[in-house]
Design an enzyme around this catalytic site. Structure first.
Site, PDB file in Angstrom:
ATOM      1  N   CYS A   1     -21.162  32.893  -8.596  1.00  0.00           N
ATOM      2  CA  CYS A   1     -20.900  32.797 -10.027  1.00  0.00           C
ATOM      3  C   CYS A   1     -21.619  33.917 -10.807  1.00  0.00           C
ATOM      4  O   CYS A   1     -21.205  35.060 -10.741  1.00  0.00           O
ATOM      5  CB  CYS A   1     -21.268  31.410 -10.536  1.00  0.00           C
ATOM      6  SG  CYS A   1     -20.395  30.961 -12.056  1.00  0.00           S
TER       7      CYS A   1
ATOM      8  N   HIS B   1     -18.351  27.454  -6.898  1.00  0.00           N
ATOM      9  CA  HIS B   1     -19.590  26.903  -6.335  1.00  0.00           C
ATOM     10  C   HIS B   1     -19.311  26.191  -5.005  1.00  0.00           C
ATOM     11  O   HIS B   1     -18.799  25.069  -4.999  1.00  0.00           O
ATOM     12  CB  HIS B   1     -20.236  25.928  -7.328  1.00  0.00           C
ATOM     13  CG  HIS B   1     -20.796  26.598  -8.539  1.00  0.00           C
ATOM     14  ND1 HIS B   1     -22.089  27.068  -8.585  1.00  0.00           N
ATOM     15  CD2 HIS B   1     -20.233  26.896  -9.731  1.00  0.00           C
ATOM     16  CE1 HIS B   1     -22.308  27.623  -9.767  1.00  0.00           C
ATOM     17  NE2 HIS B   1     -21.189  27.533 -10.481  1.00  0.00           N
TER      18      HIS B   1
ATOM     19  N   GLU C   1     -21.461  24.901  -3.073  1.00  0.00           N
ATOM     20  CA  GLU C   1     -22.492  23.906  -2.789  1.00  0.00           C
ATOM     21  C   GLU C   1     -22.145  22.517  -3.300  1.00  0.00           C
ATOM     22  O   GLU C   1     -22.755  21.534  -2.881  1.00  0.00           O
ATOM     23  CB  GLU C   1     -23.843  24.356  -3.368  1.00  0.00           C
ATOM     24  CG  GLU C   1     -23.942  24.390  -4.884  1.00  0.00           C
ATOM     25  CD  GLU C   1     -23.435  25.671  -5.516  1.00  0.00           C
ATOM     26  OE1 GLU C   1     -23.745  25.902  -6.700  1.00  0.00           O
ATOM     27  OE2 GLU C   1     -22.733  26.444  -4.830  1.00  0.00           O
TER      28      GLU C   1
END
Length: 509
Positions: free
Chosen positions: A79, A167, A169
């Site tokens: 990001c 993202h 994660e």
């Protein structure tokens, strides 16, 4: 030394989550502020750049010098990190007309990219950005895109450097683990050998080498962290570890004796000190939360120092500090004032001249539990919910008195027993009761009452950094509430806390 992934934190709400996902793949990682980049060594296998609340277009946005590792070790920029690389190399980042927040789907994947190997076209990803990369430098190759964001991922020629504007994660990125595994295992060449068993072996060896024949004193609290730290040290140095368990009178019902019995069964060298009278006398009538903490901290230090001085030849103070304590003591803007006062026994007088050893300071709470199970510690101790150092003092809002402590101990015992009896205790991260500084009108029999209100609190979490309120079954809450009001004289109303962290905290004070 061990192979390490460095995570540079630009202030993202997801930075700790990146670390958790990396560690779930049995790869050790460390979080460092972007403005405190550690030295790159032969053990540094790769670097991850986090997201950020900043925009790369902001005048004072984070702009670190990446030359220490750029093109030397693999990089995954997430990001903001990806946008920073694009802007730094001469690309163009603008506020997007098609901002993406939330779920999106990859409409393009470059199948030959090592980072994207095994990922599916149409794969769901989680976006959280207002800026987007409008133009890439000539050395950049687009490896992923969505219908709205052309450059969802890129690689850089002649480098093992990758950037993504989503993202991986978060759980909403359904193939995020595939991407992270590609980066960590295939690109960085990590062996994925960082396991609880390997941690125990390496830590015990390190403790033996570091401490040698010296004596160590450890303040046990009955909680998971200090217990696991104690067993690790015991395995390394045996009876040279001297543990002190102080009863401050603010523990849960019958906890002092129960915990002492558990430690004796584990063959730890423990001395129990009942100083409850000292603490409760000093706290009598005190309402201010910060005064409570300071009083408890000072008396604990006095008691602990007095007991430690009785042990001849002590050179080390052991603490159960864990990784969130370390993370919370350093921000992307520099060190904060203090680590939370209830995390450890910090503040012992310097004239004791003790060196500090913290065997758990690289672990998250759930990792501490995994290590504890590897060490063979009984589940009743390993699965215990977190308990603050000041104990019930910060769960009694308003003044502290012996009567109010006893009342809350009874309430909390009924609540926790109710969770255990209904198989719910291990489904929540933390559960406890709070005595509120208000009274309410009630009716018992033919009489009106004006008595205390207690709040029950139960949350789900992974490491305590964020938490959501636990949606316990209504019938269980109803039975627990009924039992509290019937059995605990002085309580006529029970409420349930449905606040999440953030914006609330887990504890009330």
């Amino acid at each position: 030394m061990q192979e390490t992934i460095l995570i540079l934190d630009f202030g993202s709400q997801y930075t700790q989550l990146i670390a958790r996902r990396v560690r779930e793949l049995n790869v050790y990682c460390e979080i460092h502020p972007y403005n405190k980049i550690p030295e790159i060594t032969k053990w540094t296998k790769g670097v991850i750049l986090s997201g950020s609340p900043f925009s790369v277009r902001d005048k004072n946005c984070p702009a670190p010098d990446l030359s220490a590792f750029r093109a030397k070790v693999p990089i995954l920029a997430v990001c903001y990190g990806a946008q920073y690389l694009a802007q730094f190399d001469g690309g163009e980042v603008k506020a997007s007309n098609n901002r993406e927040y939330g779920r999106a789907n990859l409409s393009f994947i470059e199948g030959s990219s090592p980072l994207m190997k095994g990922m599916s076209k149409g794969s769901q990803v989680w976006m959280s950005h207002g800026d987007t990369i409008m133009k890439t430098p000539t050395s950049f190759k687009v490896i992923a895109g969505t219908s709205d964001v052309k450059v969802a991922g890129f690689s850089i020629d002649r480098e093992q450097t990758y950037g993504i504007q989503f993202h991986p994660e978060v759980y909403h990125t359904t193939e995020g683990t595939i991407l992270l595994k590609n980066f960590l295992i295939d690109i960085c060449g990590c062996s994925a050998s960082w396991t609880p068993e390997s941690f125990v072996g390496s830590t015990v060896a390190w403790l033996k080498e570091t401490i040698g024949d010296d004596k160590v004193v450890l303040g046990l609290s009955g909680g998971v962290d200090s217990t696991v730290a104690g067993v690790l040290l015991h395995n390394a140095i045996g009876t040279n570890l001297h543990c002190i368990f102080v009863n401050n009178g603010l523990l849960r019902k019958n906890e002092f004796q129960k915990v002492l019995d558990s430690y004796q069964h584990m063959h730890l060298n423990v001395k129990g000190v009942d100083a409850s009278g000292l603490f409760l006398d000093a706290l009598d009538g005190v309402s201010d939360p910060e005064k409570k903490r300071k009083i408890i901290g000072k008396i604990f230090i006095d008691v602990f120092e007095a007991e430690a001085r009785k042990i001849k030849g002590i050179h080390w103070l052991a603490q159960g500090t864990i990784y969130p304590d370390v993370i919370e003591s350093v921000s992307v803007k520099g060190p904060s004032a203090t680590i939370k006062s209830h995390h450890n026994v910090g503040g012992l007088p310097k004239h004791l001249n003790l060196k500090i050893v913290e065997p758990l300071k690289s672990l998250f709470k759930d990792e501490v539990r995994k290590v504890g199970r590897t060490l063979g510690i009984e589940n009743d101790l390993i699965s215990r919910h977190p308990f603050p150092g000041p104990g019930l003092a910060v769960r009694i809002l308003g003044e502290i008195t012996r009567e109010r402590v006893k009342l809350l101990q009874e309430v909390d015992d009924i609540f926790i027993s109710g969770l255990r009896n209904n198989g719910l205790y291990d489904t929540v991260w933390q559960a406890f009761s709070v005595l509120l500084p208000v009274r309410s009108v009630g009716v018992m029999g033919d009489e009106r009452t004006y008595e205390n209100v207690v709040s029950l609190r139960a949350v789900t979490s992974t490491d305590g950094m964020t938490a959501d309120w636990a949606q316990l079954p209504y019938d269980v809450l109803a039975r627990i509430s009924n039992e509290i009001i019937n059995r605990v004289r002085g309580v006529n109303r029970v409420v349930y806390d449905i606040s999440s962290k953030p914006p609330a905290t887990i504890e009330w004070e």
